[in-house]
Motif scaffolding. Sequence first.
Motif, PDB file in Angstrom:
ATOM      1  N   ASP B  81      44.017  35.502  49.400  1.00 33.61           N
ATOM      2  CA  ASP B  81      43.442  35.182  48.093  1.00 33.61           C
ATOM      3  C   ASP B  81      44.497  35.030  46.996  1.00 33.61           C
ATOM      4  N   VAL B  82      45.621  34.445  47.326  1.00 36.29           N
ATOM      5  CA  VAL B  82      46.519  34.029  46.249  1.00 36.29           C
ATOM      6  C   VAL B  82      46.333  32.540  45.952  1.00 36.29           C
ATOM      7  N   ARG B 347      42.266  35.526  41.276  1.00 35.66           N
ATOM      8  CA  ARG B 347      42.577  36.922  41.629  1.00 35.66           C
ATOM      9  C   ARG B 347      44.069  37.179  41.611  1.00 35.66           C
ATOM     10  N   LEU B 348      44.877  36.140  41.781  1.00 31.77           N
ATOM     11  CA  LEU B 348      46.313  36.340  41.642  1.00 31.77           C
ATOM     12  C   LEU B 348      46.648  36.489  40.157  1.00 31.77           C
ATOM     13  N   ILE B 349      46.084  35.586  39.374  1.00 29.79           N
ATOM     14  CA  ILE B 349      46.401  35.590  37.941  1.00 29.79           C
ATOM     15  C   ILE B 349      46.028  36.944  37.317  1.00 29.79           C
ATOM     16  N   VAL B 503      38.047  38.584  38.907  1.00 27.80           N
ATOM     17  CA  VAL B 503      37.759  37.429  38.064  1.00 27.80           C
ATOM     18  C   VAL B 503      37.288  36.303  38.990  1.00 27.80           C
ATOM     19  N   ALA B 504      36.153  35.735  38.643  1.00 28.37           N
ATOM     20  CA  ALA B 504      35.634  34.638  39.467  1.00 28.37           C
ATOM     21  C   ALA B 504      34.873  33.689  38.562  1.00 28.37           C
ATOM     22  N   ILE B 517      33.796  40.523  45.340  1.00 29.35           N
ATOM     23  CA  ILE B 517      34.017  39.545  46.407  1.00 29.35           C
ATOM     24  C   ILE B 517      33.961  40.260  47.751  1.00 29.35           C
ATOM     25  N   SER B 518      33.098  39.800  48.635  1.00 26.66           N
ATOM     26  CA  SER B 518      33.085  40.319  50.008  1.00 26.66           C
ATOM     27  C   SER B 518      33.798  39.295  50.876  1.00 26.66           C
TER      28      SER B 518
END
Lengths: 1063, 548
Positions: B81-82, B347-349, B503-504, B517-518
């Motif tokens: 998830d980067v 999710r990286l940010i 964050v999404a 997030i799953s």
Amino acid sequence: MGKKLLLSLLFVCSICVVTWAQDRKITGKVTQADDGTSLPGVSVVLKGTTVGTVTDSDGGYSLSVPAKGTLTFSFIGMMTKEVELGASSVVNVKLSSDTKQLSEIVVTGTGVATDKRKLAISVESVSAKDLPQAPSASIDQALIGKIAGAQITSRSGTPGADVNILLRGINTINRGTSPMILIDGIQMGATSLQTIDLNSIERVEVVQGAAAATIYGAQGANGVIQLFTKKGKNGQLNIDISSSIAQNTYLNVGGVSKAMYHAFATDANNNIIGSSGKPITYDAANGIYSENVQYNSTDPTATNSKPYNANLQYHDHFAYFFKPANTVNNSIAISGGSQKADFSLSVSNSHQESNIINNGYFDRSNITANIGAQLAKGLTLRSITQLAYTKNTLKTSDRTILYGMLNAYPLADFSLTTTDGSIPFNMNQTIGINASNPSYRQAYTRNNDNKVDIIQNINLNFKFPKFVELDAKYGLNFQTQNRDLEFANQANNANVKYWVTQGSQNFISNYNTANTGDLTKYTNSKMFQNFLATATAVFDLKEDFGSSIPLKSITQALFDYRNSTVKEYTSAAIGLPAAYAPYNAANTTSWRVYRDYQEPFITYGYLINQRFEYGDFAGISGGFRSDYSSAFGQGSKPFTFPRGDAFVRLSALPFWQNSAVNGFLPELKLRAAYGQAGIQPKPFDRYVTITPTTVGNTTAFYYANGQSNPALGVEVSQEIEVGTDMVFSLFKGSSWLNGIALAATYWDRQTKDAIYSVDVAPSVGLGTLIDNAFTLGSNGIQFSLNSTVYNGSALKWNTTINFGKQSSKIISVRGDAPVVVTSNAGSTNYVLKAGEKIGQLYGYKLIHSVDAKDPNGNFFIPQADQEAYTVASNGIVVNKATKQPYFTADKYSFGDPNPKFNMSFINDFSYKNFLTFGFQFDWVAGNHLYNQTKEWMYRDGIHSEYANPITIDGQTGAWTAFYRGVYAQRTANGTKDYFYEDASFLRLRNIQIGLDFAKLFKIPATKKLQLVLAGRNLWTLTKYTGFDPEISSGTSNSAWDRGTDHSTMPNFKSYQATLNIGF
Amino acid sequence: MNKLKIYALTLVFSGFMASCKEQLQVENPNQPSSPALKTESGLVSFGEGFYITGFKDVKYYDGVPGYFWSGAIGNHELMGDVIGTDIANVFINQIGCPNQVTLDDGTVLVNPNSPSKQIDFIRITANVNSTGFQNSTYYEWAYMYNLNNAANTLLANIDGVTFTGEADTKKGVLKAWAYWWKGYAYSHIGSIYYAGIINDKANGEVLNGTNGNYVTKEAIIAEANKNFDAAAKILGGLTASADYTATMQGLIPNFNRVGKGGVLSPAMWVRNINTMKARNILVNTRVADMTAAQWADILTLTNSGVQATDLVFTGRSNATGDFLSPTTGTVSGKTTGANNTYKISERLIQDFKTGDLRLSNNFQQRSSAYIGETSRGNAFFTRWNLINRGAAGSEGSASVITYSNTNAGGYELYMASSYEENQLMKAEALMYTGKIEDGLALIDEVRKAQGAGLAAVAGTGLTLDAAKEELRRERRVGLLFRALSFYDARRWGLLESGRKNAVALSRTGVVSTKATISYGYLDYWDVPDNEIAYNPPASGSAATKNPK
């Protein structure tokens, strides 16, 4: 080496010339029985000798003969006539046309020219007058439908595209289905069939089976197509001029189009909006649409129902990018000859434009010369030269253009440019995630592909007065290709510049990793030499030795040698000037050679064949051929291919000729043949090499993942064919159905040791190993029915029906693991597996009732879950909540994709020798295509079917979730039976009407002044919903990659007007 | 007389047959065959060829995910998830698509693909032999076994060749090279696949094959360490003599001998090995399951691991893309820009701390959110993109690390260990063994080295949990694009427990900051079906399929 042998043969021949006693002179004239016109070119031979001549332009001849004997008058298409010499020194003869069609002489597959009546194998032949003047003016297109049993299909409508040819069965996976092409007895190993000018060809013979192709040994297994160039005729000077123009329009028989409606997020005014909530606009400074569309195709409430009537309009991309294109063909031929020499020269040009806008053309010019001379008694020399120059400026492959276009939402306006006039490339993902602007490619690509083909055959033939004939042929076939492919510097394109500021690189290039363009130069050549020496000895007990037994022995010994060298050289200049033009490669900043490749290949072999004939009644032959090859593994052990055949001609027996049956069945022959023929490994399949590659300033070595195999052997295909040739006369004495010739053949064959790159376990550290891993099997039947339906004094009607049915499967695979093969067309689910048809597709299936059961009797949908599903109004089971269709969890075979049969109906009418009319229907039944084009268009809601409403659980609408689900359920872009379509078709291949003004008005000194109006592919009947059921997007002539339609340029329909003038 | 001529002719033919026969050995005039390998320079060239055979040449290829460093490693970074993607080639949109994302307003974005769970996708769609080149799980296996085989081939030939000069040194370098890359290949295999094969046979000149004795991932890691040790042992006896350097220069392409890349001294190389061995422990054990002994081993190894000034194994592009293409050869390259294959993950940010110069130097907020093909995923929607060569319009700040540079040779790819990784592993071991401040000091050291411009966290009295959070963030940010993000997600338990307070974005671009997030990803992949189809497990083999 070939030269040396030629010289020695010449020497051997020249010392054997002997004289022949001549007693008196006979003269006469040969005319046609039908209309009394004189017949030039008729062969007049003193029976049992080589003494003979041919008739001149007025049909006259003159010959010195002994006191006694018989003269044989023969001419192709006419009944041979024998006249016993009497006292008269004038012998006039009338020849009538041979409706039985069996008296032709064929040479292909027999080694020795043989009367078709004494043939034990099936050989199909077509003469030039029966070939249509296709707009491409190429021989391959003209052959479609003409060869019983063969599947010849026009796989793409791109100018210059080749055809797929499958003769008998799929016999190899490694090398494709292309047959060997011979031209006047010599293999054409460098030039492709579509390069040959249709106007230069007199006749085509096709040998389909291995049984007949044994004499070609290790290269014959896919069958043989032999072309014969036109020869000049004795005493007759002919000038023929032909000029035609055709208009070609791309076919869209399935009515492919893009949806008129959409389901994107819109504002109150139906403006299509982006995630900012603002209407999407076109930013002309940068050549982009401002934002991505908002589109949730899987939303079960979404319907494709909004019109494009606000900020973004509907654009018909087909109308924009496709155009009608013209083809112009011109040809001039001069031929003539005397008793000692003959010549035929022709020059022609064919020019065909692309059906895609701004995409260039394909242009071919041919010069042909066929010159024969009798050097001495019995010694003839013939030289046949074909020169072809092909210029191809087609810029972008049809697939690239069609794919970019088909995957664009109709909202994309490809006519838009930026404010500075640049054509934008990436107009943003707004127009579709896989779409790009085809016009950009056309603007920045230049292609100049020039090929020169030379085919030179020399044939020296010496006939001893008796018994022995020696023949040497040497053929040199050379092709050189010089191609410049340029992608211009794109750094100043406003759209490209914009994307650079966004950190994205968008440009087209061949080798350049930046947007400054490149110029690639391809310099390729193919040199193919074929030398063939044949000695034939013929002994006839009755004729030569006065025995009462009519036994004839024909012995043939043959040696042939082939040497091929392919050279490929590719260099590229990277970084082209942007500031000025014109420029050349020397003006660029860096150079690199990308390919420098040579592929030598040598093979040779010898054939010994012995044939016995017993009168006209029976014949038997047997022999073998041994081949050596540089491609055979582990040394140079030869492979030997045996053969044998036999025929019995019942109708030649006295009892038959005297019985009543002769009245309606005057000809009946039964025949059978067995033979093996081979397919060679590719030249380097047996050589294990290390791959050197440049890494920075040094060279690195590695073993490439595809491993060669030093133990590789030839692929051997063996075949048995049995057949019959017969002629019926239904209403003897009337004008109707007097000669119906039927030739029917059943064949069964098997290829052992078929080569393919078979996977090795990845933990070996390599990918594949080339191996003799497969056994393939095929069988089929074919027949052709030729009949003169009506033969009246003014009107003549001929009909031909060709039929072929064949099927090929994989019998076994070494190691038994299925081999996964990747289609050139992008589909993944071809699996080569023992027991399956070659080219069989596997995929997920729809079900049509919620309680459908799998082959094991279990419910596809568990009973407890069935509640959630229903059958939609289109008969497909869908999930009520998601509106997505149900696809089976397992993959199932979709069945045999290959046609159940191919059939052609050909009719020709002529009225009083000035009016001709003809048409040809081709019917391919049970054919299937995987409509990958449609599947891609389903992905993003582009296909017009998205706008078709369906009813699910009482709710009616154009549910995007359903259509998207067809694409995405189980596996996105997976192989699904939804897209596996019946691509059977009935096509009006040709229709033409011709009026010969010269004959109508009896214009003096003009043999022909004929206007022909013709149409090609004018009408197609099919259920297929794509552009064209005939196309195939797989690799050309692939064994297995045959049944996918993926963004390939469809064929076109043509209206053509031709003027043929003859003097 | 006629007969005579036929005989004569037959004789001529026979003569030809004899002379023709010699012509049949045409060989392949374009490429050398195996003897070219069996020289000193041939072996060095073959050693350099590892960069090709190990990372660029397997039987399948799709240009969109690309070769190993953009494709196979792309899978790691997607699952870590980067990055995210809505591009579907080789199912890259599905391998890293979470099972579901629950937004702040309670909306649940399920994985819209079919199958809708990543584990099912791997089992039903991807890892089936007939899926061919689209099997996402095939690539890492195939590349790494190619590398292993090339190393076997090199080992099999070294002793048969006569070397000039310091023969033992040259042989030692080549052997260490082979053992190092074998260790490297097994490390990759054992860290992503549930089982593997130990194969020491050399295939190439002839086909010697493999074996059907599958062993556990633990046994594969042990094999990796065994090979690393073999390399270290040889290196322990070598010095950086002229012949050592010359041989290494032959093995490492010139464009890679830049920046942190170059001719490692034997000691540096051993330190690189130690860091890799520490990684093998860390990434293959759940953080919750780490034992004191394992932390102690990591401390020991990292204490003699890569130092700040050490050279390491790097990869760089050149204009011709011999090893890496400047724009497409790496995950970084394929993520750069607004419209590339990979998109930077929200999710990286969010893992960047406020004020981190590495964020401002490398990322840019888009004018409108990228929403893309919503039917292909639920988590790739993003407001951010990765900038080429630092902050917009310039080369960025020279003192701050850049995550992207698409100029030829501009981007430095860490192929194996790095100083930052070593220090962060050491920091983690220290924290988990009670030395929180010592650990935090190392985090500060890494941040400083990368020019993050963040205030020191050491000495601020952070709790263990807060310190772990600093470490987590720093591993995400400081080790970005070093192929570690999936290992971390796995060992931190995110695959099963998911991520909270994420964050999404919604499908219309609405930002949630407390989304859940799953992921539900398979932690160790089953052995690729292409291997199973052509090399079925022998009896007594370890399970080739993850029981999950």
